[in-house]
Write a protein that holds these residues in place. Structure first.
Motif, mmCIF file in Angstrom:
data_model
loop_
_atom_site.group_PDB
_atom_site.id
_atom_site.type_symbol
_atom_site.label_atom_id
_atom_site.label_comp_id
_atom_site.label_asym_id
_atom_site.label_seq_id
_atom_site.Cartn_x
_atom_site.Cartn_y
_atom_site.Cartn_z
ATOM 1 N N VAL A 107 0.841 -1.201 0.000
ATOM 2 C CA VAL A 107 0.000 0.000 0.000
ATOM 3 C C VAL A 107 0.877 1.252 0.000
ATOM 4 O O VAL A 107 0.579 2.242 -0.678
ATOM 5 N N ILE A 108 1.993 1.197 0.740
ATOM 6 C CA ILE A 108 2.925 2.329 0.774
ATOM 7 C C ILE A 108 3.528 2.551 -0.609
ATOM 8 O O ILE A 108 3.595 3.680 -1.100
ATOM 9 N N VAL A 139 11.102 1.386 -0.889
ATOM 10 C CA VAL A 139 10.776 2.387 0.127
ATOM 11 C C VAL A 139 11.582 2.049 1.366
ATOM 12 O O VAL A 139 11.433 0.971 1.939
ATOM 13 N N VAL A 140 12.456 2.963 1.761
ATOM 14 C CA VAL A 140 13.386 2.704 2.860
ATOM 15 C C VAL A 140 13.362 3.864 3.846
ATOM 16 O O VAL A 140 12.938 4.983 3.515
ATOM 17 N N ASP A 149 8.536 -2.315 5.290
ATOM 18 C CA ASP A 149 7.606 -3.356 4.853
ATOM 19 C C ASP A 149 6.207 -3.177 5.426
ATOM 20 O O ASP A 149 5.269 -3.856 5.003
ATOM 21 N N TYR A 150 6.059 -2.289 6.392
ATOM 22 C CA TYR A 150 4.746 -2.038 6.991
ATOM 23 C C TYR A 150 4.814 -0.757 7.805
ATOM 24 O O TYR A 150 5.904 -0.253 8.124
ATOM 25 N N LEU A 151 3.641 -0.216 8.124
ATOM 26 C CA LEU A 151 3.534 0.946 9.003
ATOM 27 C C LEU A 151 2.838 0.529 10.279
ATOM 28 O O LEU A 151 1.785 -0.118 10.243
ATOM 29 N N ASN A 152 3.402 0.906 11.410
ATOM 30 C CA ASN A 152 2.738 0.672 12.683
ATOM 31 C C ASN A 152 1.727 1.780 12.950
ATOM 32 O O ASN A 152 1.937 2.937 12.556
ATOM 33 N N VAL A 159 10.905 8.664 5.040
ATOM 34 C CA VAL A 159 11.224 7.603 4.086
ATOM 35 C C VAL A 159 11.809 8.162 2.797
ATOM 36 O O VAL A 159 11.703 9.361 2.506
ATOM 37 N N GLU A 160 12.427 7.259 2.052
ATOM 38 C CA GLU A 160 12.886 7.534 0.698
ATOM 39 C C GLU A 160 12.182 6.563 -0.252
ATOM 40 O O GLU A 160 12.236 5.361 -0.044
ATOM 41 N N TYR A 161 11.540 7.097 -1.277
ATOM 42 C CA TYR A 161 11.064 6.292 -2.398
ATOM 43 C C TYR A 161 12.200 6.307 -3.425
ATOM 44 O O TYR A 161 12.533 7.375 -3.955
#
Length: 213
Positions: A107-108, A139-140, A149-152, A159-161
């Motif tokens: 989704v990110i 996305v890092v 890998d996920y958002l809490n 982040v960097e795309y």
């Protein structure tokens, strides 16, 4: 009789326990799906989309997304050594989860795309080139370049795309980004619920600068 059973067995169980935000977004996703099947609504044209600029926050559904800077470099730290095809194109952003549950990484990644450019690696680290709209990115985290890998729930991430592009094409002074939202619904295959339905929210032109090594 059949309508009452449908309400008791399917609609009511879904509504119970859902937040108002999820119910509204699920209803929007169903409307979007119906419009695709029956032609009830037109797909948003670029000139009808919201225009975004640096520092402006977009509500994508499960999280808020704010682009803070766009740049390029031949190398980005230890995780992204010197590009073998040309350069890395990087969109710096803050991502704030507004969801009560964990948000999946896909989704990110689907929330942002570069528009109208050529010769992008279909995946970072490969030499298979495609149009920018079809290119996947990594996305890092800005702090250590660890993969997101996920958002809490409730947390904000810097982040960097990261995309990779061939040097055969000159990079313009600005790039066009498309922002996407997601609708929350139950899967058509199983009973899993997630942010499945992607739709265009906004576009914007962002200046590109060379990043310091």
């Amino acid at each position: 009789m059949a309508g009452g059973a449908l309400w008791r067995n399917h609609v009511l169980p879904f509504v119970v326990g859902r937040s108002l935000r999820q119910i509204i977004l699920a209803a929007g996703a169903l409307l979007l799906l119906a419009s695709g099947l029956f032609g009830g609504l037109e797909r948003a044209e670029p000139d009808k989309l919201k225009t975004v600029k640096v520092g402006q926050t977009i509500d994508t559904g499960p999280f808020d997304l704010t682009v803070t800077k766009v740049g390029w470099a031949k190398q980005l730290g230890e995780e992204f050594r010197e590009s073998e095809i040309g350069r890395y194109v990087v969109v710096y952003a803050t991502v704030t989860s507004t969801e009560e549950n964990t948000v999946d990484g896909f989704v990110i990644r689907e929330a942002l795309r570069i528009r109208g450019l050529d010769d992008f690696a279909v995946n970072v680290g490969t030499d298979d080139l495609v149009a920018s709209e079809k290119a996947d990115m990594n996305v890092v985290a800005v702090s250590d370049e660890a993969r997101i890998d996920y958002l809490n729930p409730g947390l904000t991430y810097n982040v960097e795309y990261v995309w990779e592009q061939s040097a055969a094409k000159p990079l313009p002074n600005s790039i066009e980004l498309t922002f996407y939202g997601h609708g929350f619904r139950q899967s058509n295959i199983d009973e899993q619920e997630n942010w499945f339905d992607r739709f265009e929210l906004a576009t914007g032109s962002f200046p590109v600068t060379e990043l310091e090594p």
